[in-house]
Structures are given as C-alpha cells and as structure tokens.
Design a protein around this motif. Structure first.
Motif, PDB file in Angstrom:
ATOM      1  N   ALA A  41      -5.355  73.445 -32.917  1.00 30.83           N
ATOM      2  CA  ALA A  41      -5.891  72.743 -31.768  1.00 30.83           C
ATOM      3  C   ALA A  41      -6.461  71.388 -32.169  1.00 30.83           C
ATOM      4  O   ALA A  41      -6.401  70.437 -31.411  1.00 30.83           O
ATOM      5  N   SER A  42      -7.009  71.269 -33.386  1.00 33.51           N
ATOM      6  CA  SER A  42      -7.628  70.024 -33.792  1.00 33.51           C
ATOM      7  C   SER A  42      -6.873  69.298 -34.898  1.00 33.51           C
ATOM      8  O   SER A  42      -7.169  68.163 -35.188  1.00 33.51           O
ATOM      9  N   GLN A  72     -15.645  65.378 -36.110  1.00 35.21           N
ATOM     10  CA  GLN A  72     -16.920  65.538 -35.410  1.00 35.21           C
ATOM     11  C   GLN A  72     -16.724  65.323 -33.906  1.00 35.21           C
ATOM     12  O   GLN A  72     -17.339  65.993 -33.089  1.00 35.21           O
ATOM     13  N   ALA A  73     -15.823  64.437 -33.536  1.00 37.62           N
ATOM     14  CA  ALA A  73     -15.592  64.114 -32.126  1.00 37.62           C
ATOM     15  C   ALA A  73     -14.846  65.216 -31.373  1.00 37.62           C
ATOM     16  O   ALA A  73     -14.685  65.129 -30.165  1.00 37.62           O
ATOM     17  N   ASP A  74     -14.394  66.264 -32.085  1.00 39.36           N
ATOM     18  CA  ASP A  74     -13.669  67.353 -31.432  1.00 39.36           C
ATOM     19  C   ASP A  74     -14.560  68.131 -30.471  1.00 39.36           C
ATOM     20  O   ASP A  74     -14.072  68.905 -29.670  1.00 39.36           O
ATOM     21  N   GLY A  75     -15.868  67.934 -30.558  1.00 40.59           N
ATOM     22  CA  GLY A  75     -16.810  68.568 -29.634  1.00 40.59           C
ATOM     23  C   GLY A  75     -17.086  70.019 -29.961  1.00 40.59           C
ATOM     24  O   GLY A  75     -16.463  70.613 -30.824  1.00 40.59           O
ATOM     25  N   GLY A  76     -18.047  70.573 -29.264  1.00 42.35           N
ATOM     26  CA  GLY A  76     -18.434  71.960 -29.478  1.00 42.35           C
ATOM     27  C   GLY A  76     -19.367  72.101 -30.662  1.00 42.35           C
ATOM     28  O   GLY A  76     -19.443  71.246 -31.526  1.00 42.35           O
ATOM     29  N   ALA A  77     -20.070  73.204 -30.686  1.00 47.14           N
ATOM     30  CA  ALA A  77     -21.011  73.474 -31.766  1.00 47.14           C
ATOM     31  C   ALA A  77     -20.264  73.893 -33.016  1.00 47.14           C
ATOM     32  O   ALA A  77     -19.193  74.479 -32.960  1.00 47.14           O
ATOM     33  N   SER A  78     -20.839  73.559 -34.149  1.00 48.05           N
ATOM     34  CA  SER A  78     -20.241  73.886 -35.434  1.00 48.05           C
ATOM     35  C   SER A  78     -21.360  74.258 -36.399  1.00 48.05           C
ATOM     36  O   SER A  78     -22.397  73.600 -36.430  1.00 48.05           O
ATOM     37  N   ILE A  79     -21.145  75.302 -37.174  1.00 47.38           N
ATOM     38  CA  ILE A  79     -22.160  75.736 -38.138  1.00 47.38           C
ATOM     39  C   ILE A  79     -22.246  74.745 -39.293  1.00 47.38           C
ATOM     40  O   ILE A  79     -23.309  74.349 -39.714  1.00 47.38           O
ATOM     41  N   GLY A  80     -21.097  74.339 -39.802  1.00 49.64           N
ATOM     42  CA  GLY A  80     -21.037  73.403 -40.917  1.00 49.64           C
ATOM     43  C   GLY A  80     -20.570  72.039 -40.451  1.00 49.64           C
ATOM     44  O   GLY A  80     -20.197  71.851 -39.293  1.00 49.64           O
ATOM     45  N   PRO A  81     -20.565  71.078 -41.369  1.00 49.64           N
ATOM     46  CA  PRO A  81     -20.134  69.730 -40.993  1.00 49.64           C
ATOM     47  C   PRO A  81     -18.635  69.686 -40.690  1.00 49.64           C
ATOM     48  O   PRO A  81     -17.864  70.483 -41.224  1.00 49.64           O
ATOM     49  N   ALA A  82     -18.252  68.750 -39.835  1.00 47.15           N
ATOM     50  CA  ALA A  82     -16.828  68.522 -39.583  1.00 47.15           C
ATOM     51  C   ALA A  82     -16.225  67.911 -40.847  1.00 47.15           C
ATOM     52  O   ALA A  82     -16.919  67.268 -41.638  1.00 47.15           O
ATOM     53  N   TYR A  83     -14.937  68.103 -41.027  1.00 45.14           N
ATOM     54  CA  TYR A  83     -14.280  67.605 -42.233  1.00 45.14           C
ATOM     55  C   TYR A  83     -14.400  66.093 -42.377  1.00 45.14           C
ATOM     56  O   TYR A  83     -14.545  65.584 -43.491  1.00 45.14           O
ATOM     57  N   ASP A  84     -14.350  65.344 -41.270  1.00 47.24           N
ATOM     58  CA  ASP A  84     -14.482  63.890 -41.398  1.00 47.24           C
ATOM     59  C   ASP A  84     -15.890  63.495 -41.831  1.00 47.24           C
ATOM     60  O   ASP A  84     -16.076  62.475 -42.494  1.00 47.24           O
TER      61      ASP A  84
END
Length: 141
Positions: A41-42, A72-84
């Motif tokens: 999806a991302s 990070q711009a993919d939205g939604g909550a995330s436990i860890g940091p986004a890959y970017d």
C-alpha cells in the motif's frame, strides 16, 4: 466480579504478548498477514532496481510494517519511525552506519526514537537486513 477482572487481565496480557511477537510460530503467521497489507500500500510493487525490489520483498515478508511506515506522510499512527525519517537521521555513505543499523534491527533496543523498544529480530539473516537497511537509507531526501 473477581472472575471477570482476572479474565480481562489474562486477555489483555495475551493481546500484548501476541502483539510483541511471542514466538517463532506466531511471528511466521504475523508475517503472512502484514505481507498482504501495509508494504504494497505504501511501497511501489517494483522499482526497476533489483536491489530495491528485493528489499521491498523482504520488508513485505517480515513484521517490519507492524511498527514502521515507508513515509512519514503516509499518515496514521506508527509505533516506530517511518523509513524516510530513519534515512534522514543516518548517513548512507558510511558502511559502519549500515553495519550498526543491521545489528540494531537484529538485536533490538530502545532510546534512539523514544522509550518504545524495537523488538529484536534474531531470526532475520544479516544479509537480508543489510538489503533492507541499504534500501531504507536511499529514501533520504
């Protein structure tokens, strides 16, 4: 009344244990579920770059997307940091950076991105983790 409180505590503990990856058999089934949802999806299905495509395949077959998004711009909550966000923090030029991050993924830990610990991934092959980390570091803007 006591029975229902005990039941809630047991059920809550089981949910937390399952979410944190209780064992190799549970991890294998979690891999199958995450592989069909978040990464495609991302992330692009293919990039045309064999190394990137291999990394995307490895991410899709792991439990990485349980805690991380591609951007990070993919939205939604995330436990860890986004890959970017990870890519922005580290310099991809240094081999020592890649080696350090490979060890971090395999051994787990906390403190870099807050208090939530990253689950260790000792079942992952270092070469596969290196492929993933190298791909993530290419996302630096």
């Amino acid at each position: 009344m006591k029975f229902s409180r005990i039941s809630i505590v047991i059920l809550s503990s089981a949910v937390v244990f399952a979410a944190c990856g209780g064992g190799s058999e549970k991890n294998a089934s979690a891999k199958d579920t995450t592989a069909n949802t978040t990464p495609t999806a991302s992330a692009p299905a293919t990039t045309g770059n064999a190394s990137d495509d291999k990394a995307i395949e490895l991410i899709a077959g792991s439990d990485c997307t349980t805690c991380h998004r591609l951007h990070q711009a993919d939205g939604g909550a995330s436990i860890g940091p986004a890959y970017d966000q990870v890519a922005a923090k580290y310099s991809p030029a240094a081999d020592s950076t890649v080696d350090r991050l490979v060890k971090k993924v395999i051994s787990g830990g906390s403190g870099i991105w807050g208090t939530t610990p990253m689950t260790p991934h000792p079942q992952m092959k270092p070469d596969d983790v290196k492929t993933i980390v190298t791909f993530i570091l290419t996302l630096k803007k």
